[in-house]
Design a protein around this motif. Structure first.
Motif, PDB file in Angstrom:
ATOM      1  N   GLU A 298      32.144  39.100  41.000  1.00 34.25           N
ATOM      2  CA  GLU A 298      31.109  39.256  39.967  1.00 34.25           C
ATOM      3  C   GLU A 298      31.104  38.083  38.993  1.00 34.25           C
ATOM      4  O   GLU A 298      30.187  37.929  38.197  1.00 34.25           O
ATOM      5  N   TYR A 299      32.116  37.219  39.098  1.00 31.82           N
ATOM      6  CA  TYR A 299      32.222  36.062  38.213  1.00 31.82           C
ATOM      7  C   TYR A 299      31.774  34.767  38.889  1.00 31.82           C
ATOM      8  O   TYR A 299      31.477  33.786  38.216  1.00 31.82           O
ATOM      9  N   GLY A 300      31.783  34.738  40.213  1.00 30.26           N
ATOM     10  CA  GLY A 300      31.469  33.525  40.952  1.00 30.26           C
ATOM     11  C   GLY A 300      32.217  33.514  42.266  1.00 30.26           C
ATOM     12  O   GLY A 300      32.779  34.528  42.699  1.00 30.26           O
ATOM     13  N   HIS A 301      32.261  32.367  42.905  1.00 34.11           N
ATOM     14  CA  HIS A 301      32.865  32.254  44.228  1.00 34.11           C
ATOM     15  C   HIS A 301      34.320  31.782  44.182  1.00 34.11           C
ATOM     16  O   HIS A 301      34.679  30.939  43.370  1.00 34.11           O
ATOM     17  N   VAL A 302      35.102  32.329  45.102  1.00 33.38           N
ATOM     18  CA  VAL A 302      36.489  31.921  45.315  1.00 33.38           C
ATOM     19  C   VAL A 302      36.662  31.677  46.813  1.00 33.38           C
ATOM     20  O   VAL A 302      36.245  32.510  47.632  1.00 33.38           O
ATOM     21  N   ALA A 303      37.248  30.540  47.173  1.00 33.15           N
ATOM     22  CA  ALA A 303      37.543  30.259  48.581  1.00 33.15           C
ATOM     23  C   ALA A 303      39.040  30.393  48.803  1.00 33.15           C
ATOM     24  O   ALA A 303      39.847  29.861  48.030  1.00 33.15           O
ATOM     25  N   ILE A 304      39.410  31.115  49.847  1.00 35.64           N
ATOM     26  CA  ILE A 304      40.808  31.311  50.218  1.00 35.64           C
ATOM     27  C   ILE A 304      41.020  30.555  51.527  1.00 35.64           C
ATOM     28  O   ILE A 304      40.512  30.957  52.574  1.00 35.64           O
TER      29      ILE A 304
ATOM     30  N   LYS B 176      33.409  26.216  39.479  1.00 33.95           N
ATOM     31  CA  LYS B 176      33.473  25.622  38.149  1.00 33.95           C
ATOM     32  C   LYS B 176      33.362  26.669  37.036  1.00 33.95           C
ATOM     33  O   LYS B 176      32.493  27.535  37.067  1.00 33.95           O
ATOM     34  N   ASP B 177      34.296  26.589  36.087  1.00 31.54           N
ATOM     35  CA  ASP B 177      34.278  27.368  34.836  1.00 31.54           C
ATOM     36  C   ASP B 177      34.532  28.870  34.987  1.00 31.54           C
ATOM     37  O   ASP B 177      34.333  29.625  34.040  1.00 31.54           O
ATOM     38  N   ILE B 178      35.008  29.329  36.158  1.00 32.89           N
ATOM     39  CA  ILE B 178      35.225  30.776  36.277  1.00 32.89           C
ATOM     40  C   ILE B 178      36.696  31.170  36.215  1.00 32.89           C
ATOM     41  O   ILE B 178      37.003  32.357  36.099  1.00 32.89           O
ATOM     42  N   PHE B 179      37.601  30.181  36.292  1.00 36.22           N
ATOM     43  CA  PHE B 179      39.023  30.517  36.377  1.00 36.22           C
ATOM     44  C   PHE B 179      39.801  29.940  35.210  1.00 36.22           C
ATOM     45  O   PHE B 179      39.647  28.782  34.843  1.00 36.22           O
TER      46      PHE B 179
ATOM     47  N   GLU C 290      54.075  45.060  43.126  1.00 42.18           N
ATOM     48  CA  GLU C 290      53.180  45.688  42.157  1.00 42.18           C
ATOM     49  C   GLU C 290      51.977  44.772  41.928  1.00 42.18           C
ATOM     50  O   GLU C 290      52.131  43.596  41.623  1.00 42.18           O
ATOM     51  N   ILE C 291      50.782  45.316  42.087  1.00 45.38           N
ATOM     52  CA  ILE C 291      49.554  44.541  41.957  1.00 45.38           C
ATOM     53  C   ILE C 291      49.003  44.671  40.537  1.00 45.38           C
ATOM     54  O   ILE C 291      48.824  45.780  40.037  1.00 45.38           O
ATOM     55  N   ASP C 292      48.759  43.539  39.885  1.00 50.38           N
ATOM     56  CA  ASP C 292      48.170  43.574  38.540  1.00 50.38           C
ATOM     57  C   ASP C 292      46.787  44.217  38.619  1.00 50.38           C
ATOM     58  O   ASP C 292      45.931  43.785  39.399  1.00 50.38           O
ATOM     59  N   LYS C 293      46.541  45.237  37.812  1.00 47.94           N
ATOM     60  CA  LYS C 293      45.319  46.025  37.912  1.00 47.94           C
ATOM     61  C   LYS C 293      44.242  45.630  36.914  1.00 47.94           C
ATOM     62  O   LYS C 293      43.146  46.215  36.926  1.00 47.94           O
ATOM     63  N   ASN C 294      44.491  44.673  36.053  1.00 44.70           N
ATOM     64  CA  ASN C 294      43.464  44.275  35.093  1.00 44.70           C
ATOM     65  C   ASN C 294      42.205  43.839  35.844  1.00 44.70           C
ATOM     66  O   ASN C 294      42.270  43.101  36.831  1.00 44.70           O
ATOM     67  N   HIS C 295      41.054  44.259  35.332  1.00 39.26           N
ATOM     68  CA  HIS C 295      39.788  44.052  36.032  1.00 39.26           C
ATOM     69  C   HIS C 295      39.498  42.581  36.313  1.00 39.26           C
ATOM     70  O   HIS C 295      38.999  42.231  37.384  1.00 39.26           O
ATOM     71  N   ASP C 296      39.823  41.713  35.356  1.00 42.82           N
ATOM     72  CA  ASP C 296      39.466  40.300  35.495  1.00 42.82           C
ATOM     73  C   ASP C 296      40.596  39.428  36.028  1.00 42.82           C
ATOM     74  O   ASP C 296      40.448  38.212  36.132  1.00 42.82           O
ATOM     75  N   SER C 297      41.717  40.031  36.374  1.00 40.73           N
ATOM     76  CA  SER C 297      42.866  39.223  36.794  1.00 40.73           C
ATOM     77  C   SER C 297      42.719  38.698  38.214  1.00 40.73           C
ATOM     78  O   SER C 297      42.077  39.302  39.072  1.00 40.73           O
ATOM     79  N   VAL C 298      43.326  37.531  38.445  1.00 41.80           N
ATOM     80  CA  VAL C 298      43.496  36.963  39.781  1.00 41.80           C
ATOM     81  C   VAL C 298      44.981  37.056  40.087  1.00 41.80           C
ATOM     82  O   VAL C 298      45.815  36.677  39.251  1.00 41.80           O
TER      83      VAL C 298
ATOM     84  N   GLU D  88      51.340  39.337  41.566  1.00 43.55           N
ATOM     85  CA  GLU D  88      51.600  38.846  40.217  1.00 43.55           C
ATOM     86  C   GLU D  88      50.389  38.059  39.706  1.00 43.55           C
ATOM     87  O   GLU D  88      49.742  37.325  40.458  1.00 43.55           O
ATOM     88  N   LYS D  89      50.099  38.209  38.446  1.00 44.24           N
ATOM     89  CA  LYS D  89      48.926  37.584  37.849  1.00 44.24           C
ATOM     90  C   LYS D  89      49.089  36.064  37.785  1.00 44.24           C
ATOM     91  O   LYS D  89      50.106  35.548  37.332  1.00 44.24           O
ATOM     92  N   ILE D  90      48.071  35.334  38.259  1.00 44.41           N
ATOM     93  CA  ILE D  90      48.090  33.876  38.165  1.00 44.41           C
ATOM     94  C   ILE D  90      47.006  33.353  37.226  1.00 44.41           C
ATOM     95  O   ILE D  90      46.975  32.170  36.902  1.00 44.41           O
ATOM     96  N   GLY D  91      46.119  34.231  36.804  1.00 44.48           N
ATOM     97  CA  GLY D  91      45.056  33.818  35.897  1.00 44.48           C
ATOM     98  C   GLY D  91      44.009  34.892  35.773  1.00 44.48           C
ATOM     99  O   GLY D  91      44.202  36.034  36.226  1.00 44.48           O
ATOM    100  N   ILE D  92      42.884  34.543  35.147  1.00 48.61           N
ATOM    101  CA  ILE D  92      41.779  35.486  35.006  1.00 48.61           C
ATOM    102  C   ILE D  92      40.476  34.811  35.422  1.00 48.61           C
ATOM    103  O   ILE D  92      40.345  33.589  35.400  1.00 48.61           O
ATOM    104  N   LEU D  93      39.509  35.649  35.817  1.00 49.09           N
ATOM    105  CA  LEU D  93      38.151  35.179  36.072  1.00 49.09           C
ATOM    106  C   LEU D  93      37.319  35.444  34.826  1.00 49.09           C
ATOM    107  O   LEU D  93      37.515  36.438  34.128  1.00 49.09           O
ATOM    108  N   LYS D  94      36.405  34.553  34.541  1.00 49.07           N
ATOM    109  CA  LYS D  94      35.585  34.671  33.337  1.00 49.07           C
ATOM    110  C   LYS D  94      34.149  34.264  33.639  1.00 49.07           C
ATOM    111  O   LYS D  94      33.891  33.475  34.544  1.00 49.07           O
ATOM    112  N   LYS D  95      33.231  34.788  32.832  1.00 46.63           N
ATOM    113  CA  LYS D  95      31.820  34.466  32.998  1.00 46.63           C
ATOM    114  C   LYS D  95      31.427  33.381  32.012  1.00 46.63           C
ATOM    115  O   LYS D  95      32.045  33.205  30.980  1.00 46.63           O
TER     116      LYS D  95
END
Length: 260
Positions: free
Chosen positions: A187-193, A234-237, A73-81, A253-260
């Motif tokens: 939309e919050y910044g960059h993420v490298a995988i 920096k400062d987005i997670f 099950e994928i967490d659907k919250n807009h800002d979730s990681v 599963e949710k591991i955190g949120i992205l923020k502006k």
């Protein structure tokens, strides 16, 4: 006895010739005879598999197995990681101004890991997360965020073990092993995988098409157990308060949120 044999072959082998032999064996039809014992030794959850054990023609096919559509099950919250993999979260921490991270009392360079000084600066003072996949885990990799792929590149040639012993005693495994990096603009910044190989050259296969990534959608797979490193600008997670390391986690599963 079998468990020791599998551990030596799957988790610890890193020589060029021995890896080549195992790679050929895992993809050969004869390897189907070890599929049941491997599934038993590593306690694979057969109920969530899309196929039964008898339908896997090789050991390699078992490694890259797919799951039933309702298995995660994928967490659907807009800002979730969300977690991109079934894994153990081994470590989380800050990326120092010097580009260094400390994992299992060893220092790694994010600059060396990325191999790209131009991209490095945005991750300084950001956050890293390391997720380790054992041979027992589901080996498909899913996108942790919604976003656009701005760059994807490959570095490294040889791959050494990246389990907790490899991280502690290996030689800069996270930044020297064969690895495929995907940078995503959200939309919050960059993420490298960063997908880090554990053994066998080119054991990481990319499956997503185009540049758009959807959270929870498959993007690649490992042929064998390995590691994913997430890097956040920096400062987005913000880490989810329920997570402490080490922690078993599953795709979506949710591991955190992205923020502006």
């Amino acid at each position: 006895m079998l468990q020791t044999f599998y551990r030596l072959l799957i988790e610890l082998t890193n020589g060029r010739w021995t890896s080549s032999i195992l790679k050929r064996f895992a993809r050969a039809r004869v390897s189907r005879f070890v599929v049941p014992s491997f599934a038993k030794i590593y306690h694979l959850n057969q109920e969530e598999m899309e196929k039964s054990l008898t339908e896997f023609p090789t050991l390699h096919d078992l490694f890259i197995r797919t799951l039933r559509k309702d298995a995660r099950e994928i967490d659907k919250n807009h800002d979730s990681v969300v977690s991109p993999v079934d894994a153990v979260i081994e470590d989380i921490g800050p990326i120092r101004e010097t580009s260094e991270i400390i994992v299992k009392e060893k220092t790694y360079s994010i600059e060396e890991m990325l191999g790209n000084r131009e991209l490095l600066t945005k991750y300084l003072n950001g956050t890293y997360m390391i997720l380790y996949l054992s041979p027992s885990h589901y080996h498909r990799i899913h996108s942790p965020v919604d976003g656009i792929v701005t760059k994807q590149w490959t570095l490294g040639k040889k791959s050494y073990p990246v389990n907790k012993w490899g991280l502690k005693y290996g030689v800069r495994t996270l930044s020297k092993n064969y690895r495929v990096m995907t940078e995503v603009q959200t939309e919050y910044g960059h993420v490298a995988i960063v997908k880090v190989g554990a053994m066998f050259v080119n054991s990481i296969e990319t499956t997503h098409k185009g540049t758009e990534l959807e959270k929870g959608r498959e993007m690649a797979y490992f042929s064998f157990g390995s590691t994913v490193v997430l890097l956040f600008e920096k400062d987005i997670f913000q880490l989810d308060a329920t997570i402490n390391t080490p922690k078993e986690i599953k795709v979506g599963e949710k591991i955190g949120i992205l923020k502006k």
